[in-house]
Design a protein around this motif. Structure first.
Motif, PDB file in Angstrom:
ATOM      1  N   GLN A 250       0.835  -1.194   0.000  1.00  0.00           N
ATOM      2  CA  GLN A 250       0.000   0.000   0.000  1.00  0.00           C
ATOM      3  C   GLN A 250       0.865   1.237   0.000  1.00  0.00           C
ATOM      4  O   GLN A 250       1.898   1.291   0.659  1.00  0.00           O
ATOM      5  CB  GLN A 250      -0.895   0.034   1.252  1.00  0.00           C
ATOM      6  CG  GLN A 250      -1.844  -1.112   1.353  1.00  0.00           C
ATOM      7  CD  GLN A 250      -1.320  -2.175   2.288  1.00  0.00           C
ATOM      8  OE1 GLN A 250      -0.185  -2.117   2.723  1.00  0.00           O
ATOM      9  NE2 GLN A 250      -2.142  -3.158   2.583  1.00  0.00           N
ATOM     10  N   SER A 395      -6.731  -4.733   4.188  1.00  0.00           N
ATOM     11  CA  SER A 395      -5.828  -4.626   3.044  1.00  0.00           C
ATOM     12  C   SER A 395      -6.562  -4.007   1.870  1.00  0.00           C
ATOM     13  O   SER A 395      -5.982  -3.226   1.116  1.00  0.00           O
ATOM     14  CB  SER A 395      -5.270  -5.997   2.668  1.00  0.00           C
ATOM     15  OG  SER A 395      -6.320  -6.845   2.309  1.00  0.00           O
ATOM     16  N   TYR A 396      -7.846  -4.347   1.748  1.00  0.00           N
ATOM     17  CA  TYR A 396      -8.601  -3.764   0.644  1.00  0.00           C
ATOM     18  C   TYR A 396      -8.756  -2.253   0.810  1.00  0.00           C
ATOM     19  O   TYR A 396      -8.485  -1.484  -0.112  1.00  0.00           O
ATOM     20  CB  TYR A 396      -9.976  -4.424   0.530  1.00  0.00           C
ATOM     21  CG  TYR A 396     -10.820  -3.814  -0.557  1.00  0.00           C
ATOM     22  CD1 TYR A 396     -10.597  -4.144  -1.891  1.00  0.00           C
ATOM     23  CD2 TYR A 396     -11.804  -2.887  -0.262  1.00  0.00           C
ATOM     24  CE1 TYR A 396     -11.337  -3.567  -2.896  1.00  0.00           C
ATOM     25  CE2 TYR A 396     -12.559  -2.298  -1.264  1.00  0.00           C
ATOM     26  CZ  TYR A 396     -12.317  -2.643  -2.587  1.00  0.00           C
ATOM     27  OH  TYR A 396     -13.050  -2.062  -3.576  1.00  0.00           O
ATOM     28  N   LYS A 398      -7.072  -0.176   2.575  1.00  0.00           N
ATOM     29  CA  LYS A 398      -5.803   0.548   2.485  1.00  0.00           C
ATOM     30  C   LYS A 398      -5.395   0.711   1.033  1.00  0.00           C
ATOM     31  O   LYS A 398      -4.900   1.743   0.617  1.00  0.00           O
ATOM     32  CB  LYS A 398      -4.708  -0.206   3.229  1.00  0.00           C
ATOM     33  CG  LYS A 398      -4.810   0.009   4.712  1.00  0.00           C
ATOM     34  CD  LYS A 398      -3.571  -0.482   5.402  1.00  0.00           C
ATOM     35  CE  LYS A 398      -3.515   0.098   6.777  1.00  0.00           C
ATOM     36  NZ  LYS A 398      -2.198   0.535   7.153  1.00  0.00           N
ATOM     37  N   HIS A 399      -5.610  -0.373   0.312  1.00  0.00           N
ATOM     38  CA  HIS A 399      -5.245  -0.355  -1.101  1.00  0.00           C
ATOM     39  C   HIS A 399      -6.028   0.725  -1.841  1.00  0.00           C
ATOM     40  O   HIS A 399      -5.512   1.391  -2.731  1.00  0.00           O
ATOM     41  CB  HIS A 399      -5.535  -1.725  -1.692  1.00  0.00           C
ATOM     42  CG  HIS A 399      -4.924  -1.928  -3.030  1.00  0.00           C
ATOM     43  ND1 HIS A 399      -3.585  -2.153  -3.200  1.00  0.00           N
ATOM     44  CD2 HIS A 399      -5.463  -1.901  -4.263  1.00  0.00           C
ATOM     45  CE1 HIS A 399      -3.330  -2.268  -4.485  1.00  0.00           C
ATOM     46  NE2 HIS A 399      -4.448  -2.117  -5.157  1.00  0.00           N
ATOM     47  N   GLN A 400      -7.282   0.880  -1.468  1.00  0.00           N
ATOM     48  CA  GLN A 400      -8.142   1.865  -2.120  1.00  0.00           C
ATOM     49  C   GLN A 400      -7.980   3.260  -1.516  1.00  0.00           C
ATOM     50  O   GLN A 400      -8.696   4.175  -1.898  1.00  0.00           O
ATOM     51  CB  GLN A 400      -9.614   1.448  -1.973  1.00  0.00           C
ATOM     52  CG  GLN A 400      -9.921   0.068  -2.493  1.00  0.00           C
ATOM     53  CD  GLN A 400      -9.792  -0.008  -3.998  1.00  0.00           C
ATOM     54  OE1 GLN A 400     -10.260   0.867  -4.699  1.00  0.00           O
ATOM     55  NE2 GLN A 400      -9.124  -1.040  -4.491  1.00  0.00           N
TER      56      GLN A 400
END
Lengths: 515, 102
Positions: A250, A395-396, A398-400
């Motif tokens: 990220q 994780s999703y 943060k990724h976005q």
């Protein structure tokens, strides 16, 4: 002397199935066969058919589907609920069907020597007819009871396998297991038929079915080890959640956003980082939902979208609560800035919740989300799947670059440790503790920023109050120790000092203010 | 009696040839009446094998007289082929013992 020929890297075929290519580190070994083994109802056939359907939809690769057990018409009907129109694909010559089922009315008698050349010839013909790149052999175990000589069947299956290999197609073979553990298949053919084995499991855990997929072996190709949860739903079919395959890549944002409580922003050194995960932990009645409301309000005021995932209260209740604190959720919803999604954790497994919440976020594209409360989800799961749920979510988001705020209800009133905290505290970037503090026979509330990654934050335990205007953060508790452990003790030198703390505006108290 | 038989084979393999020879012999010696035999090479006509869901070769399908029967194998055991074709040429008892011993 013969030199060893340098081995070229195993070619992989992307399946197109969400998550499978990640845990397979690229896809299935191309031109080879892969066994999918699992107990009844573990999703073998769905996975195999999805391999075909995604091949057509995503890569324009035709396929052959050879069924040994279920009538093709039944199979087509069964998967139509996923929105897969196999009949159309068959009509368009994208899929060729090889019906290798046996009917009761066939009345077969064996007299003398025979082999299964016709099966191979039919599969080969089907592959050529539609120019197939993918082949599935569904439930080859059903072939065994049809013939008296199991060794003949094994030998012939090996022949089918090498025939398919010569054609260069990538094959998926499904095989039934009797147990979740132990040997791969029932008929001892997996060793012959395939270099590659994937095991699907469907275990009962805490009264809930939990599906997992494990790549047991890929000969000549690396893959992620261990079990990964997956879901089957009507919209996407099989979705695998590739937890440990999620990379920690990220980006890190320097942009700060407001928590909705100006004083708290100050305590956090100027606000929350935009891509951070904030955990608010406190006992019932400490104002976690109020913190959530303030946080959502901050998003609305900044003109950003937010999703509020409620797990304990209905949307109606959340709106009413917010209204009582002077925040108009209904208006924000009308303006398309807020979506309130309430689902009881009990209605489905955590894997399904993960997928569903991701989908909600993909649709609404929020800048912030809040989950109230995370601990409600823990109630319905095992520690392992809860941890996976949290990791999958964080994780999703943060990724976005979405800001996430989770609440956690602690069981003891004055604080103490909760399981949720120990499970997810390492994943979250910021932890804010809300605690009851018993002082001189009075219940008061204290707030502290326990940790905040990558920035200075205030270390004091500050008193706060809740009223119609929201959360009012006051002065630090002074002269009191052990608030977080739940058994505060007083360290005042005399009564005058104690009284001084009660009048925060007094000059004596100013020295304790943060710089 | 009208017989309608179909024999599915794959190319000129030994068992295909044996099956054709054995069937020819049975038709000549055991069957009486109208006999219609089709020999289908699955390698040349896979679509016809699809129609009958043929996996094993050789496979003999007796379409008429009813009931429809399938016999897989090279037809090397004449007695069992006759049972499969519902032709009881010999006393039942003898057939039984022979069936068990084979």
């Amino acid at each position: 002397m013969t030199a060893l020929i340098p081995v070229t890297k195993m070619q992989l075929l992307e399946t197109g199935i969400d998550g499978l290519d990640q845990i397979a580190e690229g896809g299935l070994p191309a031109g080879r066969s892969t066994v999918i083994a699992g107990t009844a109802g573990s999703g073998k056939t769905v996975l195999a058919l999805q391999f075909l359907v995604d091949g057509i939809r995503r890569y324009g690769e035709s396929g052959v589907f050879c069924t040994f057990e279920e009538d093709p018409a039944d199979l087509v009907a069964n998967v139509s609920s996923f929105g897969w129109n196999l009949n159309q694909m068959i009509e368009d010559n994208k899929i060729a069907v090889v019906d290798a089922t046996q009917h009761v009315s066939d009345n077969v008698i064996e007299v003398g020597h025979f082999d299964l050349s016709a099966l191979l010839a039919r599969i080969e013909n089907a592959v050529r007819r539609v120019g197939a790149k993918r082949v599935i052999l569904d439930a080859i175990g059903a072939l065994f009871p049809q013939f008296s000589d199991a060794n003949m069947v094994r030998r012939e299956l090996r022949r089918v396998q090498s025939g398919l290999r010569l054609l260069g197609v990538t094959t998926v073979v499904t095989m039934e297991r009797t147990d979740e553990e132990g040997g791969v298949g029932r008929f001892g053919v997996e060793e012959f038929v395939a270099d590659n084995v994937i095991v699907l499991r469907n275990r009962l855990e805490v009264e809930k079915r939990r599906r997992t997929i494990e790549i047991l072996k890929f000969r000549g190709a690396s893959h992620q080890k261990g079990e990964y949860p997956f879901t089957i739903d009507l919209r996407n079919g099989i979705t695998i959640i590739p937890l440990s395959a999620i990379e920690l890549v990220q980006k890190s944002s320097e942009v700060r956003v407001s928590s909705g409580v100006p004083e708290l922003d100050k305590m956090c050194g100027g606000g929350m980082y935009r891509d951070s995960i904030i955990l608010i932990s406190g006992a019932t009645g400490t104002g976690k939902t109020l913190m959530v409301t303030e946080y959502v309000k901050a998003a609305i005021n900044a003109g950003e979208r937010a999703i509020l995932f409620g797990a304990e209260e209905s949307a109606e209740q959340l709106r009413r609560n917010a209204a009582s604190w002077g925040v108009d959720f209904a208006d924000a919803e009308r303006r398309g800035l807020l979506r309130i999604i309430c689902r009881y954790p009990e209605i489905m497994g955590l894997e399904d919740h993960t997928i569903q919440m991701k989908r909600d976020m993909e649709e609404f594209k929020p800048a912030r989300i809040a989950v109230d409360s995370m601990s409600a989800f823990e109630r319905v799961s095992t520690p392992k799947s809860f941890r996976e749920f949290v990791i999958g979510m964080t994780s999703y988001i943060k990724h976005q670059e979405i800001t996430g705020l989770f609440t956690n209800t602690t069981s003891m009133l004055p604080g103490g440790e909760s399981v949720t905290e120990t499970h997810i505290s390492t994943i979250t970037d910021t932890i804010i503790l809300l605690r009851y503090v018993e002082l001189s026979g009075e219940m008061r509330r204290g707030l502290t920023v326990l940790k905040m990654r990558g920035t200075w934050h205030e270390k004091n335990i500050r008193e706060y109050a809740m009223d119609r205007g929201g959360i009012q953060i006051g002065q630090p508790f002074t002269g009191v120790h052990g608030i977080l452990t739940g058994s505060p003790s007083y360290g005042y030198a005399d009564e005058r000092q104690r009284l001084a703390t009660m009048f925060p505006t007094s000059v004596a108290d100013q020295s304790t203010l943060p710089a | 009696m009208t017989y309608q038989l179909r024999l599915y084979v794959t190319g000129r393999t030994p068992s295909s040839i044996r099956a054709i020879d054995n069937l020819r012999d049975i038709c000549a010696k055991e069957l009486y009446g109208d006999i219609e035999v089709d020999v289908i090479d699955v390698l040349e006509n896979p679509a016809l094998a699809d129609d009958e869901r043929i996996l094993a070769t050789p496979t003999l399908i007796k379409r008429l007289p009813e009931p429809v029967r399938r016999i897989v194998g090279d037809l090397s055991d004449r007695e069992r082929v006759l049972i499969g074709l519902d032709i009881a040429g010999e006393p039942l008892v003898t057939l039984k013992t022979q069936g068990n011993s084979s």
